[in-house]
Motif scaffolding. Structure first.
Motif, PDB file in Angstrom:
ATOM      1  N   LEU A   1       7.633  -6.846  -5.176  1.00 43.65           N
ATOM      2  CA  LEU A   1       7.318  -6.644  -6.483  1.00 43.65           C
ATOM      3  C   LEU A   1       5.574  -5.943  -5.890  1.00 43.65           C
ATOM      4  O   LEU A   1       5.264  -4.708  -5.956  1.00 43.65           O
ATOM      5  CB  LEU A   1       6.905  -7.980  -7.191  1.00 43.65           C
ATOM      6  N   ASP A   2       5.352  -6.621  -4.472  1.00 46.00           N
ATOM      7  CA  ASP A   2       4.168  -5.803  -4.121  1.00 46.00           C
ATOM      8  C   ASP A   2       4.673  -4.899  -3.758  1.00 46.00           C
ATOM      9  O   ASP A   2       3.710  -3.827  -3.726  1.00 46.00           O
ATOM     10  CB  ASP A   2       2.971  -6.763  -3.122  1.00 46.00           C
TER      11      ASP A   2
ATOM     12  N   MET B   1      14.732  -4.539 -13.228  1.00 46.62           N
ATOM     13  CA  MET B   1      14.494  -3.350 -12.219  1.00 46.62           C
ATOM     14  C   MET B   1      15.919  -2.873 -11.962  1.00 46.62           C
ATOM     15  O   MET B   1      16.981  -3.614 -12.244  1.00 46.62           O
ATOM     16  CB  MET B   1      14.312  -4.008 -10.970  1.00 46.62           C
TER      17      MET B   1
ATOM     18  N   TYR C   1      13.467   3.844  -7.043  1.00 50.87           N
ATOM     19  CA  TYR C   1      13.688   2.566  -5.591  1.00 50.87           C
ATOM     20  C   TYR C   1      15.268   2.670  -6.628  1.00 50.87           C
ATOM     21  O   TYR C   1      15.916   2.333  -7.814  1.00 50.87           O
ATOM     22  CB  TYR C   1      13.262   1.858  -5.433  1.00 50.87           C
TER      23      TYR C   1
ATOM     24  N   ASN D   1      13.780  -8.656 -14.518  1.00 49.13           N
ATOM     25  CA  ASN D   1      12.856  -8.131 -14.956  1.00 49.13           C
ATOM     26  C   ASN D   1      13.076  -6.493 -15.383  1.00 49.13           C
ATOM     27  O   ASN D   1      12.214  -6.005 -14.904  1.00 49.13           O
ATOM     28  CB  ASN D   1      12.280  -8.238 -13.554  1.00 49.13           C
TER      29      ASN D   1
ATOM     30  N   LYS E   1       8.188 -12.103  -4.233  1.00 49.86           N
ATOM     31  CA  LYS E   1       6.551 -11.436  -4.284  1.00 49.86           C
ATOM     32  C   LYS E   1       6.568 -10.192  -3.772  1.00 49.86           C
ATOM     33  O   LYS E   1       5.908  -9.368  -4.107  1.00 49.86           O
ATOM     34  CB  LYS E   1       5.684 -12.129  -4.124  1.00 49.86           C
TER      35      LYS E   1
ATOM     36  N   ILE F   1       6.918  -2.857  -3.789  1.00 52.23           N
ATOM     37  CA  ILE F   1       7.070  -1.566  -5.097  1.00 52.23           C
ATOM     38  C   ILE F   1       6.015  -1.055  -5.621  1.00 52.23           C
ATOM     39  O   ILE F   1       5.926   0.446  -6.132  1.00 52.23           O
ATOM     40  CB  ILE F   1       8.141  -1.941  -6.248  1.00 52.23           C
ATOM     41  N   ARG F   2       5.644  -2.417  -6.280  1.00 54.47           N
ATOM     42  CA  ARG F   2       4.262  -1.260  -7.288  1.00 54.47           C
ATOM     43  C   ARG F   2       2.350  -0.493  -6.177  1.00 54.47           C
ATOM     44  O   ARG F   2       2.610   0.037  -6.531  1.00 54.47           O
ATOM     45  CB  ARG F   2       3.164  -2.306  -7.630  1.00 54.47           C
ATOM     46  N   GLN F   3       3.065  -0.884  -4.290  1.00 53.29           N
ATOM     47  CA  GLN F   3       1.952  -0.345  -4.142  1.00 53.29           C
ATOM     48  C   GLN F   3       3.069   1.095  -2.788  1.00 53.29           C
ATOM     49  O   GLN F   3       1.799   2.027  -2.931  1.00 53.29           O
ATOM     50  CB  GLN F   3       1.460  -1.245  -3.080  1.00 53.29           C
ATOM     51  N   ASP F   4       3.563   0.688  -2.651  1.00 51.99           N
ATOM     52  CA  ASP F   4       4.105   1.940  -2.194  1.00 51.99           C
ATOM     53  C   ASP F   4       4.819   3.252  -2.655  1.00 51.99           C
ATOM     54  O   ASP F   4       5.837   3.824  -2.217  1.00 51.99           O
ATOM     55  CB  ASP F   4       5.346   1.883  -1.135  1.00 51.99           C
ATOM     56  N   HIS F   5       5.331   2.684  -3.901  1.00 51.30           N
ATOM     57  CA  HIS F   5       6.585   3.348  -4.575  1.00 51.30           C
ATOM     58  C   HIS F   5       6.174   4.409  -5.648  1.00 51.30           C
ATOM     59  O   HIS F   5       6.021   4.661  -6.551  1.00 51.30           O
ATOM     60  CB  HIS F   5       7.811   3.254  -5.193  1.00 51.30           C
ATOM     61  N   GLU F   6       5.862   6.479  -5.215  1.00 54.77           N
ATOM     62  CA  GLU F   6       6.124   7.051  -5.942  1.00 54.77           C
ATOM     63  C   GLU F   6       7.090   7.506  -6.428  1.00 54.77           C
ATOM     64  O   GLU F   6       7.509   8.186  -7.098  1.00 54.77           O
ATOM     65  CB  GLU F   6       5.430   8.130  -5.912  1.00 54.77           C
TER      66      GLU F   6
END
Length: 310
Positions: free
Chosen positions: A121-122, A150, A132, A148, A118, A124-129
């Motif tokens: 996932l959080d 990834m 990765y 998933n 978790k 990668i969703r929030q910090d990744h422009e």
């Protein structure tokens, strides 16, 4: 009613068998936890010393010099793993971030794996422009990232319950080689940090490049103005110290993660055993009530039969 009593007895017997298994697993996890806690405590002394040395070298600006020396084509020094200063310290614009994610190889460890996944996932969703890549240590994480879709570029399964230093050498060598080859431009180690037997916390630590690590983590310390004399030379000294520092980061993280895993397993098995005890008590109460109802019915039938004969 007789059929109901038989079913309850079967459930009680089955639950008792399950409780025996969970209690045995709790004891095994407790024994592993005690062993690895002692191992981790002993290793932390070494890891703290290596970090202290690298911190002083960074504050004395020797790591900046090391980067210049490491980039020189005339630098012949390398560690036992074939790692050079350039491998550990080269800095590039960050286009892709690497994550070394440590999970377990099995289940029955409570929320240990779900907390890590978790958190990943959080993050990668929030910090990744930027892009990765994921290096997975542990089968649960590797299977999750594959399922998933990834970007899993490496997986390592079968870390021992009490990890040895030899086990991390392949992981470290692969991580540094990928970094040196430009597979990713920075690398973070992600795992569950052991707090106590009941709790752990998701932790992310930067591993590569080493020069970035010290600049970020030690900017609160007073600057060191001591001038160092390196013997036989600065490249020789740093080529010995910096790979040890990188090794200590990964090995320390794996020890910490395994400690949290065993603690989570012990807690989960204790909870399962306690739930089994509660279920056995409830089923025993139901069985006693069923027996009482059966006895009452039989007494009523006997009294009714005797009254009919009078």
């Amino acid at each position: 009613m007789a059929g109901s009593s038989i079913d309850i007895k079967r459930r009680i017997a089955s639950t008792k068998s399950t409780r025996q298994i969970t209690k045995a697993m709790q004891m095994v996890s407790g024994a592993k936890l005690n062993r690895i806690q002692q191992r981790a405590a002993d290793y932390q002394i070494y890891a703290d010393k290596v970090r202290s040395i690298v911190t002083h070298l960074a504050n004395a600006q020797l790591l900046a010099q090391a980067g210049e020396v490491g980039n020189s084509p005339t630098n012949p020094m390398a560690s036992e793993l074939g790692i050079t200063l350039n491998d550990l310290m080269v800095q590039r614009p960050v286009k892709k971030t690497g994550y070394l994610v440590i999970t377990s190889d099995r289940g029955l460890v409570g929320g240990y794996n779900s907390t890590i996944l978790k958190g990943m996932l959080d993050m990668i969703r929030q910090d990744h422009e930027t892009d990765y890549a994921i290096m997975a240590v542990g089968g649960v994480g590797a299977d999750f990232f594959k399922t998933n879709n990834m970007n899993l570029i490496y997986e390592y399964r079968g870390i021992g319950d009490i990890p040895t230093f030899e086990e991390i050498r392949e992981i470290l060598s692969t991580a540094v080689t990928m970094y040196d080859n430009g597979v990713f431009d920075e690398l973070y180690v992600c795992y569950n940090h052991h707090i106590n037997s009941l709790s752990s916390a998701f932790r992310v630590e930067k591993m590569l490049p080493i020069s970035d690590i010290e600049a970020e983590e030690d900017d609160t310390e007073a600057p060191v103005t001591t001038e160092y004399i390196a013997d036989p030379s600065l490249p020789v000294v740093l080529s010995a110290v910096l790979p040890q520092f990188a090794e200590s980061l990964i090995f320390g993280a794996i020890l910490d993660a395994k400690t949290a895993e065993h603690a989570s397993s012990m807690t989960a098995m204790k909870s399962a055993s306690d739930n089994a005890d509660d279920l056995i008590n409830n089923l025993t109460t139901q069985l006693n009530r069923a027996r009482q109802a059966q006895i009452t019915t039989e007494i009523t039938e006997i009294v009714g039969g005797a009254a009919a004969l009078e």
